[in-house]
Design a protein around this motif. Structure first.
Motif, PDB file in Angstrom:
ATOM      1  N   LEU A   1       0.815  -1.217   0.000  1.00 14.54           N
ATOM      2  CA  LEU A   1       0.000   0.000   0.000  1.00 14.54           C
ATOM      3  C   LEU A   1       0.852   1.273   0.000  1.00 14.54           C
ATOM      4  O   LEU A   1       0.582   2.180  -0.797  1.00 14.54           O
ATOM      5  CB  LEU A   1      -0.990  -0.050   1.174  1.00 14.54           C
ATOM      6  CG  LEU A   1      -2.085   0.998   1.178  1.00 14.54           C
ATOM      7  CD1 LEU A   1      -2.841   1.040  -0.134  1.00 14.54           C
ATOM      8  CD2 LEU A   1      -3.054   0.753   2.334  1.00 14.54           C
TER       9      LEU A   1
ATOM     10  N   GLN B   1       1.978   1.785  -3.345  1.00 13.56           N
ATOM     11  CA  GLN B   1       0.869   1.615  -4.294  1.00 13.56           C
ATOM     12  C   GLN B   1       1.251   0.741  -5.482  1.00 13.56           C
ATOM     13  O   GLN B   1       1.050   1.117  -6.636  1.00 13.56           O
ATOM     14  CB  GLN B   1       0.339   2.980  -4.753  1.00 13.56           C
ATOM     15  CG  GLN B   1      -0.205   3.793  -3.612  1.00 13.56           C
ATOM     16  CD  GLN B   1      -0.781   5.138  -4.041  1.00 13.56           C
ATOM     17  OE1 GLN B   1      -0.847   6.031  -3.232  1.00 13.56           O
ATOM     18  NE2 GLN B   1      -1.208   5.269  -5.285  1.00 13.56           N
TER      19      GLN B   1
ATOM     20  N   ILE C   1      -4.891   5.180  -5.581  1.00 15.06           N
ATOM     21  CA  ILE C   1      -5.850   5.024  -4.494  1.00 15.06           C
ATOM     22  C   ILE C   1      -6.065   6.389  -3.868  1.00 15.06           C
ATOM     23  O   ILE C   1      -5.144   7.216  -3.795  1.00 15.06           O
ATOM     24  CB  ILE C   1      -5.363   3.975  -3.458  1.00 15.06           C
ATOM     25  CG1 ILE C   1      -6.448   3.700  -2.415  1.00 15.06           C
ATOM     26  CG2 ILE C   1      -4.063   4.398  -2.786  1.00 15.06           C
ATOM     27  CD1 ILE C   1      -6.205   2.458  -1.578  1.00 15.06           C
TER      28      ILE C   1
ATOM     29  N   LYS D   1      -6.354   5.407   1.624  1.00 17.07           N
ATOM     30  CA  LYS D   1      -5.033   4.818   1.890  1.00 17.07           C
ATOM     31  C   LYS D   1      -4.666   5.003   3.370  1.00 17.07           C
ATOM     32  O   LYS D   1      -4.266   4.062   4.059  1.00 17.07           O
ATOM     33  CB  LYS D   1      -3.996   5.505   0.996  1.00 17.07           C
ATOM     34  CG  LYS D   1      -2.587   5.000   1.166  1.00 17.07           C
ATOM     35  CD  LYS D   1      -1.686   5.680   0.152  1.00 17.07           C
ATOM     36  CE  LYS D   1      -0.235   5.245   0.334  1.00 17.07           C
ATOM     37  NZ  LYS D   1       0.630   5.835  -0.705  1.00 17.07           N
TER      38      LYS D   1
ATOM     39  N   GLN E   1      -4.172   2.063   6.156  1.00 22.12           N
ATOM     40  CA  GLN E   1      -2.864   1.879   6.788  1.00 22.12           C
ATOM     41  C   GLN E   1      -2.958   1.979   8.298  1.00 22.12           C
ATOM     42  O   GLN E   1      -2.265   1.276   9.020  1.00 22.12           O
ATOM     43  CB  GLN E   1      -1.878   2.925   6.268  1.00 22.12           C
ATOM     44  CG  GLN E   1      -1.391   2.578   4.875  1.00 22.12           C
ATOM     45  CD  GLN E   1      -0.327   3.537   4.384  1.00 22.12           C
ATOM     46  OE1 GLN E   1      -0.164   4.625   4.908  1.00 22.12           O
ATOM     47  NE2 GLN E   1       0.386   3.137   3.357  1.00 22.12           N
TER      48      GLN E   1
END
Ligand code: SF4
Lengths: 469, 215
Positions: free
Chosen positions: B155, B158, B175, B180, B184
């Motif tokens: 993530l 990305q 995203i 995001k 997270q």
């Protein structure tokens, strides 16, 4: 530049712009039903949270409830537990419940407008995708998931990304026997089931302006089947008459109504407002629609042959093959040669008084075919009573229909009303997904008139040319 | 909510477009009032035969997908009903990531995921990744030719990287920064919104009260 109807309502409800570009949006009405709420209430309890505005939430039971005379005795213990849980949660959290046996009970999207809970300019949410129905009043209404249900219970707000705007214009005049259901099915066929994703649809044009509120609700109801976040129609005199000409217990009255009306008249999109996307549909050329596949975008004119893998626009070969195999159809078949086993007239798409009147007009003096089971399920208890006052129930019964009590019934097969495997239905509901009306069941979506005629003929017919004696 | 930063797992494919939430979790499983127990019933009607045993013909039942946690599928995944049960079922069946393509038709971009599904996914730590159709076609091809293929979805950067022997194709995805951040940190939306209680109080003092129903 001017604003669209959607933008006016959106702007009036932004509590705060959040740093990540989303908005904290105030919610005016929260409708609750038994299927998507129990885990939200459980979450509230676990976190020790209280409801911010219990008086803005309204609950009913519709998905699980039987629609037969003895409906108060829910035999399925799991359905019963869900209905009981809603009752207990509403008691504990102080939410108004229109429960089973209450004269105001019904499908959540049918009773909201009836009770005057649905009004122009409001933000309305419900843990149910067909919340888009309420947009017919010029409200911003959309479906949410259970985590969001809990979010609204706790905060009376939602965190939302601002969707795009999409104007759908229906020009011209509908041909006889063509209804709002045909308009929206035609549109979904053109857009596809993902065509409206990320957008709020606003329906306009002559053909929409001429529709009654019931028919406008049919169109907005199915906005979600085009993937849209919501669907809306600007409020006008038809809207105001619906709200004021009958007793709507939760609608404003007197001075409040005057103020409300003055505000509501400012809501329609400004002439110079711009939309992100537009689509124009010639309403005069719409033929009766019937779905042939396993999503509402797999739809065609009744006088066309069933398409094949090479002729179905916008779908891959395997999608079409899967759909046809599931539906038990071969390319080139005429649906007017295909027999139906069950006809379902009901659901939040087509269970209002006008839908029942349209179906009754076809069924009057006629009988259903012997092999067909015909189910007529009013959307609410109030619709049922009105239909009986107008004598529609007698027409239905004389035609051999089962005249039921209010609920979602065979729209989703979560209650005792279900298709059996391979049974084929002509249904006025909104989803022809695999298994939607019962495992292995084959659903064809049609208008109330088309459904009623199919019941009489025992197969699909072209309502424009059909005559029976 | 479980935070999401990076996940490595076996990739499985489901070659169908417009997979609706009725297919992901059929309605008979919506009667539960609990938030758990949905995993074994994901894709129920496709997954099990009439006798209740796994249907060998269903793509996701292939032995090569045993232990999978990354699902690659086609356009408009999760359309239909708003039921969050669909996301619960996938998450509880071991999926952490779903990849679907956006599609371009007549110059307009159609989303890989339906709106409500995508929003429900975020709230349950399920990462939805939208890629171009050609990329997803390439991934289908990779999976076909590499039994037991694994991938890493990362993530912070990305990216999603496929571990196919010598090749290590990497696909970048976009995203929303807010989503995001939420994923997270595994943030609870409600706690975050309650921090704005004063704004909501203030809003309610000016919001037209006649819009509210009679007490
Ligand atoms: S009638 Fe059907 S679509 Fe409407 S709320 Fe009930 S189950 Fe959902």
């Amino acid at each position: 530049m001017g604003k669209t109807l959607f933008e006016k309502i959106w702007d009036a409800h932004v509590v705060r712009q959040l740093p990540d570009g989303t908005a904290l949006l105030y919610i005016d009405r929260h409708l609750v039903h038994e299927v998507t709420s129990p885990q939200a209430f459980e979450g509230m309890r676990l976190a020790g949270r209280t409801l911010r505005r219990p008086e803005l939430a309204f609950a009913t039971m519709d998905h699980n409830v039987p629609t037969t005379e003895d409906r108060l005795n829910i035999e399925d213990p799991i359905s019963r537990a869900q209905v009981d849980a809603l009752q207990a949660n509403c008691d504990a959290f102080g939410i108004k419940l229109f429960g089973l046996g209450d004269a105001r009970q019904g499908i959540v999207h049918v009773i909201g407008p009836e009770l005057g809970l649905t009004l122009p300019g409001l933000t309305i949410v419900c843990g149910d995708s067909h919340t888009s129905t309420h947009g017919a009043f010029g409200a911003l209404a959309f479906g949410i998931g259970t985590s969001e249900v809990e979010h609204v219970l706790a905060t009376q707000t939602l965190i939302q990304e601002k969707p795009g705007t999409y104007h759908i214009e229906f020009t011209g005049r509908l041909a006889p026997h063509i209804s709002a259901k045909d308009m929206v099915l035609k549109m979904i066929g053109l857009m596809g089931t993902a065509g409206g994703a990320g957008h709020v649809l606003e329906y306009g044009g002559d053909a929409v302006r001429r529709l009654s509120m019931e028919n406008r609700m049919t169109i907005c109801n199915m906005s979600i089947e085009a993937g849209a976040r919501a669907g809306m129609i600007a409020p006008d005199e038809t809207t105001f008459d619906y709200i004021t000409q009958q007793k709507r217990p939760y609608a404003p009255r007197g001075k409040d109504l005057e103020r409300a009306l003055a505000y509501w008249r400012t809501l329609p999109s400004d002439d110079d407002a711009a939309f992100d996307r537009t689509l124009t549909v010639d309403a005069a050329r719409i033929a009766p629609q019937v779905t042939w596949g396993t999503n509402p975008g797999m739809v065609m004119d009744i006088d066309q042959p069933v398409p094949g893998p090479d002729t179905a626009d916008g779908y891959s070969r395997s999608d079409v093959e899967n759909a046809l195999a599931y539906m038990g159809l071969t390319p080139g078949t005429r649906l007017t040669d295909v027999a139906v086993d069950v006809v379902f007239i009901g659901s939040c798409t087509n269970s209002r008084i006008e839908d029942l009147r349209q179906a009754a007009a076809i069924l009057e003096g006629r009988k259903k075919a012997n092999h067909v089971q015909l189910l007529v399920v009013p959307g609410s208890h109030a619709v049922r009573e009105q239909a009986e006052a107008e004598g529609l129930d007698r027409i239905f019964k004389a035609a051999g229909a089962e005249w039921r009590y209010a609920g979602c019934s065979m729209c989703l097969g979560m209650n005792p009303d279900q298709l059996r495997p391979r049974q084929r239905s002509a249904s006025t509901s909104n989803r022809n997904f695999e298994g939607r009306q019962g495992k292995g069941g084959r659903t064809h979506l049609v208008s109330p008139e088309m459904a009623a005629a199919a019941a009489v003929a025992g197969k699909f017919v072209d309502i424009r040319t059909w005559s029976s004696t | 909510m479980t935070p999401f930063t990076q996940h490595t797992g076996i990739v499985a494919t489901l070659d169908r477009a417009n997979v609706d939430t009725d297919a992901i979790i059929p309605k008979q499983f919506l009667k539960s009032i609990k938030r758990i127990g949905y995993g074994p019933n994901a894709f129920f009607d496709w997954r099990y035969g009439p006798d209740g045993t796994p249907d060998a013909g269903f793509e996701l039942n292939q032995p090569r997908f045993e232990g999978r946690s990354i699902l690659v599928t086609r356009n408009n995944f999760g359309c239909g009903s708003s039921r969050e049960h669909a996301v619960w079922a996938l998450a509880q069946d071991g999926y952490r990531v779903v990849i679907a393509p956006w599609k371009e038709i007549n110059g307009e971009r159609l989303q890989g995921f339906a709106d409500i599904f995508r929003s429900n996914a975020v709230k349950n730590g399920l990462l939805t990744i939208e890629l171009a159709e050609a990329d997803v076609d390439a991934i289908f091809d990779l999976v076909k030719h590499h039994p037991g293929l694994t991938a890493t979805a990362d993530l912070p950067s990305q990216t999603v990287t496929f571990h196919a022997d010598a090749q290590q194709p990497v696909f970048a995805f976009r995203i929303d920064p807010g989503i995001k951040d939420k994923l997270q940190r595994g943030l609870d939306d409600i706690a975050q919104t309650l921090a704005y209680a004063a704004d909501i109080d203030r809003f309610e003092t000016t919001h037209d009260l006649w819009l509210h129903p009679p007490a």
